[in-house]
Write an enzyme that holds these catalytic residues in place. Sequence first.
Site, PDB file in Angstrom:
ATOM      1  N   ALA A  92      16.605  28.184  -0.778  1.00 23.69           N
ATOM      2  CA  ALA A  92      17.439  27.050  -1.163  1.00 23.69           C
ATOM      3  C   ALA A  92      18.876  27.430  -1.485  1.00 23.69           C
ATOM      4  O   ALA A  92      19.635  26.593  -1.960  1.00 23.69           O
ATOM      5  CB  ALA A  92      16.814  26.354  -2.373  1.00 23.69           C
ATOM      6  N   ASN A 128      12.215  31.181  -7.789  1.00 25.39           N
ATOM      7  CA  ASN A 128      12.153  31.967  -6.566  1.00 25.39           C
ATOM      8  C   ASN A 128      13.554  32.313  -6.078  1.00 25.39           C
ATOM      9  O   ASN A 128      13.803  33.399  -5.552  1.00 25.39           O
ATOM     10  CB  ASN A 128      11.388  31.206  -5.480  1.00 25.39           C
ATOM     11  CG  ASN A 128       9.904  31.143  -5.751  1.00 25.39           C
ATOM     12  OD1 ASN A 128       9.294  32.140  -6.144  1.00 25.39           O
ATOM     13  ND2 ASN A 128       9.309  29.993  -5.550  1.00 25.39           N
ATOM     14  N   HIS A 139      22.898  25.207  -7.293  1.00 24.96           N
ATOM     15  CA  HIS A 139      22.935  26.649  -7.525  1.00 24.96           C
ATOM     16  C   HIS A 139      24.377  27.130  -7.407  1.00 24.96           C
ATOM     17  O   HIS A 139      25.124  26.683  -6.535  1.00 24.96           O
ATOM     18  CB  HIS A 139      22.084  27.408  -6.498  1.00 24.96           C
ATOM     19  CG  HIS A 139      20.640  27.037  -6.536  1.00 24.96           C
ATOM     20  ND1 HIS A 139      19.741  27.644  -7.382  1.00 24.96           N
ATOM     21  CD2 HIS A 139      19.945  26.106  -5.846  1.00 24.96           C
ATOM     22  CE1 HIS A 139      18.554  27.102  -7.202  1.00 24.96           C
ATOM     23  NE2 HIS A 139      18.648  26.162  -6.285  1.00 24.96           N
TER      24      HIS A 139
END
Length: 268
Positions: free
Chosen positions: A125, A191, A221
């Site tokens: 991601a 993760n 993020h």
Amino acid sequence: MRHLRVALIGWGAISRRVVALLSERMRRDIVIVAVAVRDIEAPRDGLPEGALLITRPEELGNIDCDIVIEAAGRCSIESWGTVALTEGCDFVISSTSAFRDDALRDRLTALAEERDCQIIVPPGAIGGIDALAAAAVLPLDSVEHLIVKPPAAWRGTPAEASIDLDAIDKVTTFFSGSARQAADLFPQNANVAAISAMAGVGFERTRVTMVADPYATRNGHRIVASGAFGKLDVTIENEPLATNPKSSELTALSLIRLLENRVSPLVR
């Protein structure tokens, strides 16, 4: 035409999205030959045509397969990875937080070397992982990873013990620590922290901050790194998977890119 024979470990949101995308893109050169599930009798929609349902890692030995993709949680990494690598299949892991266990990572890496195959960690991601890994060829001074998600994405995690996810009305930080600590406490959500840790300065030196934002609509993020190469600052906001707010659409898309690159004459 090159063909790639794929086994999927798990039939959750990520695997279902990968299969749907392959169908939409009419990728007949990428064939799902097996799907590993816990209960073979449970009803399921959308399974790829012709795929064999399996429940035990040993069944991989009876399948002609090129690559095995794990999308079933980190408890599946050791058993399925061991058999996949022993059979000479490349092994792709989505539950990268499992590799906060150095001994497990070393065992599987040694097995991959012995059997002349690879363990592949996709970027999942987050963006900029290729640049971060390249930067790590020279000394890196620091890597920080900020994870910002809506409160709903943190349900069912230790965040619930720190803050009232239903009541927060402002941006709230509930975790700050190493990538190893993040991977231990938040196996589904961290993760990505494991990915940035392995690409950069490792689990102990990578600093992770987790935030619940009641005004956020996407999973965010930000990775900031500095070192001999210069400075990297990458920000990304992902749409969550419709069927699982803990995961991002880009996680499935990164697997599609990985598979398509395996059969393409031009890798990008």
